[in-house]
Enzyme design. Structure first.
Site, PDB file in Angstrom:
ATOM      1  CB  SER A 159      -0.835   0.028   1.288  1.00  0.00           C
ATOM      2  OG  SER A 159      -2.077   0.853   1.186  1.00  0.00           O
ATOM      3  CG  ASP A 183      -4.096  -3.184  -3.821  1.00  0.00           C
ATOM      4  OD1 ASP A 183      -3.982  -3.421  -4.924  1.00  0.00           O
ATOM      5  OD2 ASP A 183      -5.058  -3.099  -3.077  1.00  0.00           O
ATOM      6  NE  ARG A 197       2.159   7.797 -11.022  1.00  0.00           N
ATOM      7  CZ  ARG A 197       2.721   7.104 -11.955  1.00  0.00           C
ATOM      8  NH1 ARG A 197       3.616   6.245 -11.609  1.00  0.00           N
ATOM      9  NH2 ARG A 197       2.763   7.660 -13.269  1.00  0.00           N
ATOM     10  CG  ASP A 199       8.805   5.830 -12.063  1.00  0.00           C
ATOM     11  OD1 ASP A 199       9.433   5.605 -13.234  1.00  0.00           O
ATOM     12  OD2 ASP A 199       9.110   6.540 -11.084  1.00  0.00           O
ATOM     13  CG  ASP A 202      10.938   4.521  -8.462  1.00  0.00           C
ATOM     14  OD1 ASP A 202      11.418   5.805  -8.803  1.00  0.00           O
ATOM     15  OD2 ASP A 202       9.635   4.798  -8.255  1.00  0.00           O
ATOM     16  CG  HIS A 253      -5.584  -2.614   0.610  1.00  0.00           C
ATOM     17  ND1 HIS A 253      -5.186  -2.184  -0.759  1.00  0.00           N
ATOM     18  CD2 HIS A 253      -5.046  -1.871   1.415  1.00  0.00           C
ATOM     19  CE1 HIS A 253      -4.129  -1.134  -0.526  1.00  0.00           C
ATOM     20  NE2 HIS A 253      -3.975  -0.951   0.625  1.00  0.00           N
TER      21      HIS A 253
END
Length: 453
Positions: A159, A183, A197, A199, A202, A253
């Protein structure tokens, strides 16, 4: 700790183990009171190795190798949790650490940033993700100074932890060996640019599993390979209404975590199929794994790294598959090829059963009506909840789904069942069947005379 060598007082010699005096570290356990009041970020690193697989050691951020169990020559895997709205520890982190150590000789470091993630204000926890990433970056650089290459690090982020992993990767210019995103969180990250965020740049390899993309998770691809079990939304076996309480919010989740853990102990192999959509997968349009390359279709989870080279060259790849609603989650897949000889086109649904001795397993092909045309081969995907061998009998039934219309017949010239997960198994056939609507027909399959027919 009181020494066991009390007899030394009587002049009897004994041995003292300095390591036994060190207490085991535990994950920060907070409650709803802390969450409502808000918590300030404090990152704790809990080390597990095969030498202390049930007793975590606290690592010093500035002097990590002051803890003798940490070995610079081993690969290191970080487990990074996500948002903790009630402040309780994740219920899965210790099992995940245990499974990793059973599989490989690693440094497994559980990143406890519960003070910072436990906040009724989700946006405050989101704000802490970059701070947590900076903290961990400093620690990783300290390990690098002692000779651990960045390629030897694997970050498993759940998460919000997935985006923390991405920020660490950005800080280290994409040199981290692997990021696994379970997730990855959607709220506050959906629609954001790559530098805000996770991607694919990374890490050298980024794999992401999406199991709640219509609520708490991220919908679009984020890695070199993105897995969408059951389409990436509702997961089988999870509650459908809010009456189930907290499970309604977290089951989908967290399914990504349990799917990944399932892959570590190799209970079964979750094969994923590169495809444009889940509907195309269900339609049987994406079952030719030879098109993907010599390695075949990739597996979800721990062993996905085996496909790293081809996936990085290929670019972002979306994959789909279905699961059962219980562990070990794997379904058994067959491609079903049918040639019919009705003069008029028929539309309908099929239900197949495989029988072995006193056991059976069923597959319903009912996500949409299939079209059966005269002398035209129709390929369908049948997914069974378990594998039965040998297959002694097959049963099949046909339905149009129309209650008020007359019952139709489907005249089958040939039906062929090809197992998809084991090329060594026999392809099964039957010729000349008459299926009356809603009537089950049972037959003994035979090896296909000519699989190209």
């Amino acid at each position: 700790m009181f020494p066991f060598c009390l007899l030394a007082l009587l002049g009897t010699s004994c041995m003292w183990d300095p390591g036994s005096a060190e207490e085991c570290a535990s994950f920060t356990d907070l409650d709803l009171h802390h969450s409502i009041a808000g918590t300030s970020l404090d990152v704790r690193l809990l080390l597990y190795t095969r030498a202390n697989d049930t007793c975590a050691r606290i690592l010093n951020h500035l002097s990590p190798f002051s803890q003798p169990e940490l070995n610079a020559n081993r690969s290191t895997t970080f487990i990074i949790h996500g948002y903790r709205p009630t402040g309780s520890p994740p219920g899965w982190y210790d099992l995940l650490a245990k499974l990793l150590l059973e599989r490989d000789d690693l440094n497994v470091i559980v990143v406890d940033w519960n003070r910072g993630a436990a906040n009724i204000n989700y946006w405050a926890a989101v704000k802490n993700t970059r701070k947590a990433a900076d903290n961990m970056t400093t620690f990783i650089l300290k390990m690098k100074e002692r000779g651990t290459p960045l390629s030897a690090f694997h970050l498993i982020g759940v998460s919000l932890g997935a985006h923390i992993s991405g920020f660490i990767g950005t800080n280290l210019n994409g040199s981290i060996g692997r990021i696994t995103a379970l997730d990855p969180a959607g709220p506050e990250f959906t629609g954001k640019p790559p530098d805000s965020r996770l991607d694919p740049t990374d890490a050298q390899f980024v794999d992401a599993v999406h199991t709640d993309m219509d609520a708490l998770g991220f919908r679009k691809p984020l890695g070199h390979i993105d897995y969408y079990p059951n389409g990436g939304g509702d997961q089988p076996g999870c509650p459908k209404t809010i009456l189930a309480g907290s499970e309604y919010f977290k089951c989908d989740h967290q399914r990504s975590v349990y799917l990944f853990m399932n892959s570590i102990n190799q209970t079964c192999n979750l094969i994923a199929y590169p495809c444009e959509s889940y509907l195309d997968f269900l339609d049987g349009k994406c079952l030719d794994c030879e098109k993907f390359g010599g390695e075949g279709c990739p597996s979800l989870g721990y062993d996905a790294i085996k496909w790293k080279n081809s996936l990085v060259k290929r670019g972002q790849t979306m994959t789909f598959f279905s699961t059962n609603n219980w562990s070990p989650f794997c379904k058994t897949l067959y491609r079903v090829d049918i040639v019919t000889w009705n003069l008029e086109t028929r539309w309908g649904f099929l239900t197949l059963k495989l029988h072995s001795k006193d056991q059976e397993t069923e597959a319903k092909i009912d996500h949409k009506a299939a079209e059966f045309k005269l002398y035209t081969e129709k390929s369908l995907l049948a997914q069974f909840d378990r594998d039965l061998q040998p297959v002694e009998r097959v049963s099949i039934s046909f339905s149009t789904g129309n209650v008020l219309q007359p019952r139709y017949k489907l005249r089958v010239l040939r039906i062929r069942l090809t197992p998809l997960h084991d090329s060594n198994r026999t392809t099964l056939c039957r010729y000349d069947l008459l299926l009356e609507e809603k009537k089950e027909v049972i037959f003994r399959p035979i090896p296909c005379e000519n699989t190209n027919f």
